[in-house]
Design a protein around this motif. Structure first.
Motif, PDB file in Angstrom:
ATOM      1  N   GLN A 271       0.839  -1.198   0.000  1.00  0.00           N
ATOM      2  CA  GLN A 271       0.000   0.000   0.000  1.00  0.00           C
ATOM      3  C   GLN A 271       0.876   1.249   0.000  1.00  0.00           C
ATOM      4  O   GLN A 271       1.896   1.312   0.691  1.00  0.00           O
ATOM      5  N   LEU A 272       0.440   2.249  -0.776  1.00  0.00           N
ATOM      6  CA  LEU A 272       1.058   3.568  -0.759  1.00  0.00           C
ATOM      7  C   LEU A 272       0.032   4.583  -0.287  1.00  0.00           C
ATOM      8  O   LEU A 272      -1.047   4.704  -0.869  1.00  0.00           O
ATOM      9  N   MET A 273       0.376   5.298   0.769  1.00  0.00           N
ATOM     10  CA  MET A 273      -0.478   6.357   1.287  1.00  0.00           C
ATOM     11  C   MET A 273      -0.044   7.660   0.622  1.00  0.00           C
ATOM     12  O   MET A 273       1.054   8.163   0.867  1.00  0.00           O
ATOM     13  N   MET A 274      -0.918   8.208  -0.238  1.00  0.00           N
ATOM     14  CA  MET A 274      -0.553   9.342  -1.078  1.00  0.00           C
ATOM     15  C   MET A 274      -1.544  10.481  -0.909  1.00  0.00           C
ATOM     16  O   MET A 274      -2.756  10.254  -0.873  1.00  0.00           O
ATOM     17  N   GLU A 275      -1.044  11.713  -0.837  1.00  0.00           N
ATOM     18  CA  GLU A 275      -1.942  12.847  -0.650  1.00  0.00           C
ATOM     19  C   GLU A 275      -2.303  13.479  -1.994  1.00  0.00           C
ATOM     20  O   GLU A 275      -1.469  13.588  -2.894  1.00  0.00           O
ATOM     21  N   PHE A 276      -3.577  13.893  -2.092  1.00  0.00           N
ATOM     22  CA  PHE A 276      -4.058  14.477  -3.337  1.00  0.00           C
ATOM     23  C   PHE A 276      -4.986  15.671  -3.144  1.00  0.00           C
ATOM     24  O   PHE A 276      -5.459  16.240  -4.122  1.00  0.00           O
ATOM     25  N   THR A 277      -5.281  16.072  -1.908  1.00  0.00           N
ATOM     26  CA  THR A 277      -6.233  17.182  -1.754  1.00  0.00           C
ATOM     27  C   THR A 277      -5.575  18.538  -1.953  1.00  0.00           C
ATOM     28  O   THR A 277      -6.260  19.503  -2.280  1.00  0.00           O
ATOM     29  N   ILE A 278      -4.266  18.620  -1.748  1.00  0.00           N
ATOM     30  CA  ILE A 278      -3.599  19.912  -1.907  1.00  0.00           C
ATOM     31  C   ILE A 278      -3.185  20.098  -3.370  1.00  0.00           C
ATOM     32  O   ILE A 278      -2.803  19.138  -4.041  1.00  0.00           O
ATOM     33  N   PRO A 279      -3.232  21.317  -3.883  1.00  0.00           N
ATOM     34  CA  PRO A 279      -2.872  21.535  -5.294  1.00  0.00           C
ATOM     35  C   PRO A 279      -1.427  21.161  -5.599  1.00  0.00           C
ATOM     36  O   PRO A 279      -1.108  20.813  -6.746  1.00  0.00           O
ATOM     37  N   CYS A 286      -1.381  10.087 -12.346  1.00  0.00           N
ATOM     38  CA  CYS A 286      -0.146   9.333 -12.114  1.00  0.00           C
ATOM     39  C   CYS A 286      -0.403   7.931 -11.564  1.00  0.00           C
ATOM     40  O   CYS A 286       0.455   7.045 -11.690  1.00  0.00           O
ATOM     41  N   LEU A 287      -1.578   7.703 -10.984  1.00  0.00           N
ATOM     42  CA  LEU A 287      -1.887   6.396 -10.407  1.00  0.00           C
ATOM     43  C   LEU A 287      -1.897   5.294 -11.468  1.00  0.00           C
ATOM     44  O   LEU A 287      -1.728   4.119 -11.142  1.00  0.00           O
ATOM     45  N   ARG A 288      -2.074   5.681 -12.721  1.00  0.00           N
ATOM     46  CA  ARG A 288      -2.038   4.700 -13.809  1.00  0.00           C
ATOM     47  C   ARG A 288      -0.686   3.998 -13.890  1.00  0.00           C
ATOM     48  O   ARG A 288      -0.581   2.874 -14.386  1.00  0.00           O
ATOM     49  N   GLU A 289       0.360   4.659 -13.391  1.00  0.00           N
ATOM     50  CA  GLU A 289       1.722   4.151 -13.538  1.00  0.00           C
ATOM     51  C   GLU A 289       2.136   3.199 -12.426  1.00  0.00           C
ATOM     52  O   GLU A 289       3.222   2.613 -12.488  1.00  0.00           O
ATOM     53  N   LEU A 290       1.298   3.034 -11.425  1.00  0.00           N
ATOM     54  CA  LEU A 290       1.653   2.163 -10.295  1.00  0.00           C
ATOM     55  C   LEU A 290       1.252   0.718 -10.574  1.00  0.00           C
ATOM     56  O   LEU A 290       0.247   0.462 -11.245  1.00  0.00           O
ATOM     57  N   PRO A 291       2.001  -0.245 -10.049  1.00  0.00           N
ATOM     58  CA  PRO A 291       1.666  -1.662 -10.253  1.00  0.00           C
ATOM     59  C   PRO A 291       0.283  -1.991  -9.702  1.00  0.00           C
ATOM     60  O   PRO A 291      -0.138  -1.451  -8.668  1.00  0.00           O
ATOM     61  N   ALA A 321     -10.333   9.903  -9.019  1.00  0.00           N
ATOM     62  CA  ALA A 321      -9.228   8.936  -8.998  1.00  0.00           C
ATOM     63  C   ALA A 321      -9.619   7.634  -9.690  1.00  0.00           C
ATOM     64  O   ALA A 321      -8.784   6.970 -10.313  1.00  0.00           O
ATOM     65  N   MET A 322     -10.905   7.275  -9.601  1.00  0.00           N
ATOM     66  CA  MET A 322     -11.382   6.036 -10.228  1.00  0.00           C
ATOM     67  C   MET A 322     -11.294   6.078 -11.755  1.00  0.00           C
ATOM     68  O   MET A 322     -11.420   5.041 -12.405  1.00  0.00           O
ATOM     69  N   GLU A 323     -11.082   7.238 -12.322  1.00  0.00           N
ATOM     70  CA  GLU A 323     -10.851   7.324 -13.755  1.00  0.00           C
ATOM     71  C   GLU A 323      -9.487   6.735 -14.126  1.00  0.00           C
ATOM     72  O   GLU A 323      -9.239   6.428 -15.293  1.00  0.00           O
TER      73      GLU A 323
END
Length: 370
Positions: A271-279, A286-291, A321-323
């Protein structure tokens, strides 16, 4: 095993397997009395026994807050820790503590000045068991990464006599951390998370410019994490990435995860905990590039500002993100912990409202995307 234990495990398994589970990154805000308790501890006014007695009463409150909010995988709020970095000094020796300034407004830090050896290696597992026995949902525990410790605790002026280089100190800390991961897994912890904001800072062009080869430095960080987790399979292995959380003051690093995507793909974690709410975090493309093997702890709740994200706002972030990533790989989470420093001023009730709305968003998402 008691009937109650069987029932609790069944409940945990059900919550873990459903779509859009929710979790926290680590710390919860500390109420004033808890901040003042740590003041007393550091000033020598509170004995070790009294400290443990009071913290044993405090931690169930942190657990209750998260369970009442509807969070599926929780922590103990990290309320036993003065610092998420210096927690290593609770289990190992070889560090010197210093203080600049006065009291809670001052800055404590630890520097490695001696050979790092196990000190009280069982204490974090003991604290984890305490939380597990009182929680009806799975428990996670966060540890600082080897690279983070090497950046924060190695000082060329005083550390090089024992560890000639920062890399040598990082190598020395790996068996200490690895032993902690194994002990926490044995204690029944659901997730062990290594916090590494410095890996995430390599997204920032200004940070990258400080290194001869920023990509090689990022891969060095990854290799250290992989060495800690190597061969361990009986616990979820997570890494937390953020751009240094400064609470109300915002953040430090800016830039898309694209800059460190090769390093993230090389991490051998679940699991990777990643932040996305801040600009400053860029887009979820970029999530497309993760395994596909990697679960995304999607930062969809702001933990820094005073605004309470509505469930609908959180749902919209997740659906965006689901896109780019399958819904089955998404876990909802705040961007970071709510108490990045010992004097963080985020109100406890604010954190509760944010976590409650995150859990409500998860319910909406489950109904909409069955």
């Amino acid at each position: 095993m008691t009937h109650a234990t069987h029932a609790t495990q069944a409940t945990q398994a059900t919550r873990e397997s459903r779509l859009f589970p929710t979790t926290v990154v680590g710390s919860l805000p500390r109420p004033l009395w808890l901040k003042e308790l740590f003041d007393g501890i550091h000033e020598g006014r509170v004995s070790d026994g009294e400290r443990e007695r009071l913290l044993d009463m405090a931690v169930p409150s942190a657990i209750a807050l998260q369970e009442a909010a509807g969070v599926d995988v929780i922590t103990d709020g990290e309320w036993r820790r003065f610092s998420y970095v210096a927690v290593i000094t609770d289990v190992a020796t070889g560090f010197k503590r210093e203080l600049s300034g006065q009291g809670r407004d001052g800055k404590y830090w630890h520097t490695v000045t001696g050979e790092v050896k196990p000190g009280n290696p069982a204490v974090l597992a003991q604290h984890a068991r305490f939380a597990i026995e009182r929680a009806k949902v799975p428990v996670k525990v966060a540890l600082p990464s080897p690279y983070l410790l090497s950046v924060r605790m190695w000082d060329e002026g005083v550390s090089r006599e024992i560890y000639p280089t920062r890399e040598a100190f990082a190598d020395a800390i790996i068996p200490i951390l690895r032993a902690q991961v194994l002990a926490l897994a044995e204690a029944g912890v659901h997730t062990v998370q290594l916090d590494d904001p410095h890996l995430c800072l390599f997204v920032d062009p200004q940070v990258r410019a400080k290194f001869k080869d920023a990509d090689a430095e990022a891969m060095h960080c990854v290799s250290l994490i992989n060495r800690v987790f190597e061969g361990i399979t009986n616990v979820r292995k997570a890494v937390h990435l953020c751009r240094r959380n400064k609470g109300r003051q915002g953040w430090i690093g800016e830039g898309s995860y694209d800059a460190i995507m090769p390093a993230l793909r090389a991490l051998d974690v679940n699991q990777l905990m990643m932040e996305f709410t801040i600009p400053a975090a860029g887009d979820t493309r970029c999530l497309r590039e993760l395994p596909e093997r990697v679960n995304i702890g999607l930062g969809c709740v702001d933990c820094r500002g005073a605004v309470i994200d509505s469930p609908e706002t959180i749902v919209a972030r997740v659906e965006h993100a689901m896109e780019h990533v399958d819904k089955a790989r998404i876990t909802l989470a705040p961007d970071c912990g709510f108490a990045p420093g010992n004097a963080a001023d985020i109100p406890v009730d604010e954190a509760y409202e944010k976590l409650r709305n995150m859990a409500r968003a998860a319910v909406i998402l489950r109904e909409r995307h069955r």
